[in-house]
Design a protein around this motif. Structure first.
Motif: not given
Length: 97
Positions: A39, A43, A52, A55, A58-59, A61, A63-65
């Motif tokens: 991640a 990033a 990002v 907005h 998008k990041q 997935l 990196v979000k998880l």
């Protein structure tokens, strides 16, 4: 219900359970570290990071998880620690008798 308690009481010995949960917690922490490294590599940087932030982008997935994976690893480690402490208390109790 009483038979179920007797069955699990016989098959789940506290020492084996402690060893198993320790191994699972170690595996989960290893996966968490690997996920965190990947991640960090993916990033957003530079202009994409700015996009990002406002907005427009998008990041990834992963990196979000990554924080979720780390939280699961911490939960497994906490459960393994509590079970190991319980096993230690049961061993001390058995040695005192």
């Amino acid at each position: 219900m009483n038979d179920l308690a007797k069955y699990f009481g016989r098959t789940l010995h506290h020492k084996r359970l402690s060893d198993s949960t320790g191994a699972i917690a170690g595996l989960a922490s290893g996966v968490s570290v690997l996920c965190g490294l990947i991640a960090a590599h993916y990033a957003p940087r530079g202009v994409h990071r700015l996009a990002v932030f406002v907005h427009l982008g998008k990041q990834p997935l992963l990196v979000k998880l990554a924080p979720l994976v780390a939280g699961v690893a911490v939960a497994f480690a906490m459960a393994a620690g509590l079970i190991h402490f319980y096993s230690w208390c049961k061993d001390r109790e058995a040695h005192l008798d």
